[in-house]
Scaffold this active site. Structure first.
Site, short mmCIF file in Angstrom:
data_model
loop_
_atom_site.label_atom_id
_atom_site.label_comp_id
_atom_site.label_asym_id
_atom_site.label_seq_id
_atom_site.Cartn_x
_atom_site.Cartn_y
_atom_site.Cartn_z
N MET A 193 39.67 38.21 46.77
CA MET A 193 38.88 37.16 47.41
C MET A 193 39.53 35.79 47.25
O MET A 193 39.24 34.87 48.03
CB MET A 193 37.46 37.13 46.82
CG MET A 193 36.56 36.05 47.39
SD MET A 193 35.00 35.90 46.48
CE MET A 193 34.05 37.20 47.22
N TYR A 194 40.42 35.63 46.27
CA TYR A 194 40.91 34.30 45.91
C TYR A 194 42.20 33.94 46.64
O TYR A 194 43.12 33.35 46.04
CB TYR A 194 41.13 34.21 44.41
CG TYR A 194 39.92 34.54 43.56
CD1 TYR A 194 38.63 34.45 44.08
CD2 TYR A 194 40.06 34.94 42.24
CE1 TYR A 194 37.52 34.75 43.31
CE2 TYR A 194 38.96 35.24 41.45
CZ TYR A 194 37.69 35.15 41.99
OH TYR A 194 36.60 35.46 41.22
N GLY A 195 42.31 34.25 47.90
CA GLY A 195 43.48 33.88 48.67
C GLY A 195 44.74 34.51 48.10
O GLY A 195 44.81 35.71 47.88
#
Length: 258
Positions: free
Chosen positions: A45-47
């Protein structure tokens, strides 16, 4: 730094930090490792954070405990994420189902990967108190050995059911957002307000918040996120005892809500 069930008690979160900036990741992760941190939390989810974390750990992988996540609505997508993680990290010490997304579908194949030795521990996470009943249901299966939830003076909902349940089941607990949520946390107090905590090793407001969380012995680790290597070093210092007593914890709670 004190160690509990997941190793040294202060780790490093990667949400909204270095994203795809590998050079920044190397600097921040290196500072955290040098200060005694070993637990590094990430997610698809964190790029680009997983990729950057993998690059930052490339030459120091054996020093780190990687706690990342599966964030996928289908098993096929989850398996693809896991293959990327194996490419980046070689193996995963703590694999968590992020925000409980399709946790019942992911559990069987994650257990197979754990049994094959590519994962050490399985966990579940969520940031929202409204989901804590479902988190409890997942823990009640006794298939997960790690729980990650928010815990700070302004987010204490996990104390009601989840912390007692985790203690009963022997589940290790990672505190996300230990520095609070800006929308709920007051401005940092003036420096003099922390004077009663100085003899306990507290020199900054983030250290006070981290010590507050870690003084709850059912918390095994905190994972403050930062882009600043100096902050990573200061945060790590909060992992050293002595811990706060009830009076000191109440002081931090008052300051956080004033």
């Amino acid at each position: 730094m004190e160690e509990r069930r997941l190793g040294p008690v202060v780790g490093l979160g990667t949400s909204n930090t270095f994203d795809a900036d590998r050079e920044l990741a190397r600097v921040v992760v290196g500072a955290a490792l040098d200060a005694g941190c070993r637990l590094f939390d990430s997610s698809p989810m964190y790029g680009g954070a997983e990729e950057s974390l993998g690059a930052a750990l490339e030459e120091r992988r054996e020093e780190a405990t990687v706690a990342t996540k599966i964030w996928a609505r289908s098993v096929d997508e989850g398996r693809a994420q896991f293959q990327d993680q194996l490419r980046l990290f070689g193996r995963v010490e703590i694999e968590q189902v992020h925000n409980l997304v399709a946790w019942e579908e992911h559990r069987p194949w994650l257990e197979a990967e754990r049994d094959a030795g590519r994962i050490d521990r399985l966990g579940v996470t969520h940031w929202q108190a409204a989901t804590f009943d479902e988190l409890a249901r997942a823990l009640d299966t006794r298939r997960f050995s790690v729980l990650q939830v928010p815990y700070s003076p302004v987010e204490r909902e996990c104390e009601r059911e989840l912390l007692p349940l985790a203690a009963e089941l022997g589940v290790a607990v990672i505190a996300m957002r230990p520095l609070g949520v800006k929308s709920r946390l007051s401005s940092p107090p003036r420096a003099g307000a922390l004077a009663p905590l100085r003899e306990l090793g507290v020199t900054t407001w983030p250290q006070a918040l981290l010590k507050w969380a870690l003084s709850e012995k059912r918390i095994d680790a905190v994972i403050p996120a930062t882009r600043n290597p100096d902050d990573a070093r200061e945060n790590a210092a909060a992992g050293n005892p002595p811990w706060l007593g009830e009076e000191e914890r109440r002081l931090v709670e008052r300051l956080a809500q004033s």
